[in-house]
Scaffold this motif. Structure first.
Motif, PDB file in Angstrom:
ATOM      1  N   LYS A 264      54.308  65.656  72.056  1.00  0.00           N
ATOM      2  CA  LYS A 264      54.110  67.075  72.369  1.00  0.00           C
ATOM      3  C   LYS A 264      55.092  67.919  72.699  1.00  0.00           C
ATOM      4  O   LYS A 264      55.653  68.756  72.157  1.00  0.00           O
ATOM      5  N   LEU A 265      55.703  67.401  73.887  1.00  0.00           N
ATOM      6  CA  LEU A 265      57.012  67.924  74.392  1.00  0.00           C
ATOM      7  C   LEU A 265      58.229  68.142  73.556  1.00  0.00           C
ATOM      8  O   LEU A 265      58.867  69.055  73.614  1.00  0.00           O
ATOM      9  N   SER A 266      58.498  67.073  72.920  1.00  0.00           N
ATOM     10  CA  SER A 266      59.545  66.991  71.881  1.00  0.00           C
ATOM     11  C   SER A 266      59.350  67.522  70.578  1.00  0.00           C
ATOM     12  O   SER A 266      60.419  67.789  69.667  1.00  0.00           O
ATOM     13  N   GLY A 267      57.960  67.505  70.190  1.00  0.00           N
ATOM     14  CA  GLY A 267      57.807  68.003  68.979  1.00  0.00           C
ATOM     15  C   GLY A 267      57.428  67.306  67.768  1.00  0.00           C
ATOM     16  O   GLY A 267      56.811  67.439  66.836  1.00  0.00           O
ATOM     17  N   ASN A 268      57.699  65.959  67.924  1.00  0.00           N
ATOM     18  CA  ASN A 268      57.615  64.755  67.071  1.00  0.00           C
ATOM     19  C   ASN A 268      57.831  63.318  67.094  1.00  0.00           C
ATOM     20  O   ASN A 268      58.375  63.309  68.498  1.00  0.00           O
ATOM     21  N   LEU A 269      57.405  62.498  66.596  1.00  0.00           N
ATOM     22  CA  LEU A 269      58.020  61.332  66.868  1.00  0.00           C
ATOM     23  C   LEU A 269      59.394  61.359  66.506  1.00  0.00           C
ATOM     24  O   LEU A 269      59.742  61.877  65.855  1.00  0.00           O
TER      25      LEU A 269
ATOM     26  N   ASN B 186      65.960  62.557  66.151  1.00  0.00           N
ATOM     27  CA  ASN B 186      66.387  63.982  66.145  1.00  0.00           C
ATOM     28  C   ASN B 186      66.402  64.219  67.492  1.00  0.00           C
ATOM     29  O   ASN B 186      66.186  63.961  68.422  1.00  0.00           O
ATOM     30  N   GLN B 187      67.477  65.762  67.792  1.00  0.00           N
ATOM     31  CA  GLN B 187      67.826  66.156  68.898  1.00  0.00           C
ATOM     32  C   GLN B 187      68.538  65.360  69.711  1.00  0.00           C
ATOM     33  O   GLN B 187      68.540  65.609  71.017  1.00  0.00           O
TER      34      GLN B 187
ATOM     35  N   GLU C 208      59.792  58.888  71.215  1.00  0.00           N
ATOM     36  CA  GLU C 208      58.561  58.185  70.765  1.00  0.00           C
ATOM     37  C   GLU C 208      58.978  57.240  69.778  1.00  0.00           C
ATOM     38  O   GLU C 208      58.917  57.708  68.538  1.00  0.00           O
ATOM     39  N   ILE C 209      59.324  55.841  69.941  1.00  0.00           N
ATOM     40  CA  ILE C 209      59.904  55.016  68.833  1.00  0.00           C
ATOM     41  C   ILE C 209      59.009  53.843  68.817  1.00  0.00           C
ATOM     42  O   ILE C 209      59.241  52.746  68.117  1.00  0.00           O
ATOM     43  N   ASP C 210      57.496  53.849  69.435  1.00  0.00           N
ATOM     44  CA  ASP C 210      56.737  52.595  69.409  1.00  0.00           C
ATOM     45  C   ASP C 210      55.800  52.951  68.268  1.00  0.00           C
ATOM     46  O   ASP C 210      55.082  54.097  68.512  1.00  0.00           O
ATOM     47  N   ASN C 211      55.730  52.328  67.208  1.00  0.00           N
ATOM     48  CA  ASN C 211      54.547  52.626  66.089  1.00  0.00           C
ATOM     49  C   ASN C 211      53.252  52.325  66.568  1.00  0.00           C
ATOM     50  O   ASN C 211      52.382  52.815  65.688  1.00  0.00           O
ATOM     51  N   SER C 212      53.123  52.193  67.630  1.00  0.00           N
ATOM     52  CA  SER C 212      51.455  52.063  68.178  1.00  0.00           C
ATOM     53  C   SER C 212      50.996  53.500  68.306  1.00  0.00           C
ATOM     54  O   SER C 212      49.822  53.796  68.651  1.00  0.00           O
ATOM     55  N   VAL C 213      52.056  54.499  68.832  1.00  0.00           N
ATOM     56  CA  VAL C 213      51.617  55.897  68.744  1.00  0.00           C
ATOM     57  C   VAL C 213      51.880  56.808  67.605  1.00  0.00           C
ATOM     58  O   VAL C 213      53.089  56.540  66.940  1.00  0.00           O
TER      59      VAL C 213
END
Ligand code: NAG
Ligand code: NAG
Ligand code: NAG
Ligand code: NAG
Ligand code: NAG
Ligand code: NAG
Length: 624
Positions: free
Chosen positions: A321-326, A244-245, A291-296
């Motif tokens: 937090k800054l982008s709003g989502n995974l 997204n975005q 955030e594309i790493d499934n460990s997070v």
């Protein structure tokens, strides 16, 4: 009847606005091409060659697989001058990505690589470095520029290491807020692309190969599989999950950019990217995350600081937090001053977290040069024509900028009041020039030194020269200038040195110039056809100019004719009078008496500064 028309009109209008929204202005030029070219697989249209100031079109060798598949190039041998340009009109005011691909002349890839400089609108944006053919992201130069003048001038400057060879020029409009990072952006700042890295898996690609939005300017993203020398320090990761975005204005980054990343490992939790750069410059750094790493899976699970050359640039970055989502795109930008040759970006994670990064962009921030006052540029262009300056002078582009490459023979000075460059010196002595001096030379109002000595310049000295009041040195000696020295040169009150010697000048040296000789000025009038009227030269009259001779001749003839006419009249009149007297003598008993006139002029006393004198004069006695 009206409704279908209205519908048609609406359809047309929506098509037009749709097209305008979809396709930003894109001007692509295939240098050296005689016909428009369309390249696969994207069907990109390249315009045939135009707008160049010289050069030779030949078949090209492409230095890299990323070079557009065009078959021709234009190269500029030194005999055509040290600088040549493409001047392209009809480029509306706005922000553009300008990209120039280089080519190699000749058939094999191992032909030597030329090294030259490139400027856009007078600002140097690139200098080719030796070995450029070996690196994919060095086979082109690219810059984000703000164009204000409905035109763009892109120039290539020889540095004595081979002839500039240009394969293509692309001018692609980008969003007005693209890469906005400071209010000064749009006011004389150029961003030169230094590096664009796509981290992790995949291939080096252009936006367009990524299925990205063409409004991004079709950037080239170089793939980097690892920052470290040992594979244990980081690992690539990629996903096919939607991001997204991405693809949003103003920058339209392609979604695919965020689908791969480099992630640090437990062995080396810090991620460090190091780049060699030119020292003492300012750089704009843009960092891309998702955030594309499934460990997070949530906020707070990956927090890191970003340190650039030892300074904390961003603290506690938490992508989720800054982008709003995974799977959301996040772009951070910052500006750094680099004094040394190394730019180091370090992502330093908190606690036992790891670091991740998807893409990096690095631009050099270049202050746009101010240009030369356009009136003086036009004056030099007129002079170039009038003097028949040979192409080897390469008077193309702006005379004073880039400062590294001013026009040969031209000295410049920054005018503090206008902020523009002006011409203060012109040295074209001993260049085999054959033309004449145009009136427009006087538009070089700031010129202090003009040396055109030892050429074959003919014609008259233009009297407009007298308005160039800054002129201190005027040396036009050893030419074939003829006619007289214009009176107006007397107005050049700053003139300290005037060399008119060894020409074919004639006539009187203006008295104002002659008078100046007393004030330590150094003037040389010797070896001319016939100058006169100042000490050291013959007195005027011995050597009269042709026009003076003609006017004296004409005057004498008039006087002669007048005298003849008068005597004829007088003789006639006298005959008439005699005849009348004879008639009267016969008719009247007494003769006409003579009349006496006399006049005495008595001048009265004059008082003049205490001196008193009296003059008395007896006026002439007139008889008739
Ligand atoms: C350039 O290439 C074309 C074909 O691609 C060929 O016909 C032509 O002879 C070449 N010109 C030169 C100067 O090699
Ligand atoms: C770049 O960063 C500045 C603050 O440092 C911010 O104001 C600006 O909006 C950012 N630009 C973009 C395009 O995100
Ligand atoms: C870099 O930026 C600083 C602060 O904005 C400025 O003073 C300096 O002149 C810039 N340096 C260059 C080379 O542009
Ligand atoms: C703008 O461009 C025109 C030619 O396209 C040129 O004559 C003029 O001098 C330019 N103005 C400036 C300020 O560069
Ligand atoms: C002008 O150039 C010539 C060389 O061609 C030089 O001898 C002369 O001194 C120069 N004149 C001035 C006034 O510097
Ligand atoms: C003036 O010019 C002549 C040649 O025309 C030269 O021989 C002479 O030395 C010059 N005088 C000075 C003072 O430079």
């Amino acid at each position: 009847m009206l409704l279908p028309l209205l519908l048609l009109w609406m359809l047309f209008f929506s098509c037009v606005s749709y097209a305008a929204r979809q396709a930003p202005l894109a001007m692509r030029l295939s240098c050296g091409a005689l016909q428009n070219v369309q390249t696969r697989p994207t069907n990109t249209l390249w315009h045939k060659d135009f707008g160049y100031t010289g050069g030779i079109a030949v078949n090209a060798t492409r230095p890299s697989y990323i070079t557009p598949p065009l078959n021709t190039l234009r190269y500029f041998p030194l005999s055509e001058g040290p600088q040549n340009c493409y001047n392209i009109d009809k480029v509306p005011k706005g922000h553009y990505s300008v990209r120039i691909f280089f080519g190699l002349v000749g058939q094999s890839r191992d032909t030597s690589e030329p090294l030259f400089d490139i400027s856009i609108e007078g600002t140097q944006i690139h200098s080719l470095k030796s070995g450029w053919t070996k690196y994919d992201d060095q086979v082109f130069a690219e810059a984000l520029v703000f164009l204000t003048n409905d035109s763009v001038s892109i120039c290539f400057h020889s540095t004595g290491h081979g002839d500039p060879a240009i394969l293509s020029i692309e001018i692609v409009q980008v969003d007005d807020k693209a890469y906005y990072f400071t209010p000064k952006w749009s006011q004389g700042i150029i961003l030169r692309t230094v590096k664009r890295l796509s981290c992790g898996f995949g291939q080096s690609k252009f936006d367009i190969d990524y299925g990205g939005d063409p409004r991004g300017g079709d950037r080239f993203w170089q793939r980097i599989r690892s920052f470290g020398h040992n594979s244990a320090s980081d690992r690539p990761r990629s996903v096919e999950t939607r991001i997204n975005q991405a693809s949003l204005p103003p920058n339209f980054y392609p979604e695919t950019l965020y689908q791969s990343a480099l992630v640090s490992t437990n062995i080396q939790p810090e991620l460090t990217y190091t780049l060699e750069v030119d020292p003492n410059r300012n750089y704009s750094v843009w960092l891309h995350f998702a955030e594309i790493d499934n460990s997070v899976t949530d906020v707070g699970q990956r927090v890191f600081d970003i340190i650039i050359n030892g300074d904390l640039a961003f603290k506690d970055v938490d992508i989720v937090k800054l982008s709003g989502n995974l799977y959301n795109a996040l772009v951070l930008n910052t500006t750094v001053t680099v004094n040394g040759r190394i730019l180091t970006i370090t992502l330093s994670p908190k606690e036992s977290n790891l670091a991740i990064i998807n893409a990096i962009e690095i631009f050099e921030i270049i202050m746009a040069e101010s240009k030369t006052i356009s009136e003086e540029v036009r004056a030099l262009q007129t002079l170039k024509k009038a003097l028949g300056l040979p192409p080897r002078f390469g008077w193309n582009g702006d005379p004073c900028v880039p400062q590294q490459h001013p026009w040969s023979g031209v000295d410049c000075q920054l005018d503090k009041s206008s902020g523009n460059w002006v011409i203060d010196g012109l040295g074209l002595d001993n260049q085999g020039l054959k033309g004449f001096l145009p009136n427009d030379i006087s538009r070089l109002r700031n010129l202090q030194i003009l040396n055109l000595s030892r050429n074959t310049i003919h014609g008259a000295i233009p009297s407009s020269l007298g308005t160039m009041t800054s002129l201190q040195v005027l040396d036009v000696s050893y030419n074939v200038l003829y006619g007289s020295i214009p009176e107006s040169l007397g107005q050049l009150t700053s003139l300290k040195r005037l060399n008119l010697n060894s020409n074919v000048l004639s006539g009187r040296v203006p008295a104002t110039l002659g008078g100046r000789l007393l004030y330590r000025a150094s003037f040389n009038f010797t070896e001319n056809a016939g100058l006169c009227g100042i000490p050291g030269l013959p007195a005027c009259g011995h050597h009269l100019s042709a026009s003076a001779k003609i006017s004296i001749g004409l005057g004498a003839s008039f006087v002669f004719l007048f005298l003849i006419t008068c005597s004829v009249c007088w003789l006639k009149r006298r005959q008439n009078i005699l005849r009348a007297q004879q008639v009267a003598a016969r008719a009247a008993p007494y003769a006409k008496a003579r009349t006496h006139f006399s006049r005495d002029i008595q001048m009265t006393r004059h008082h003049n500064h205490g001196n008193t004198y009296t003059a008395a004069e007896n006026g002439p006695i007139l008889l008739s």
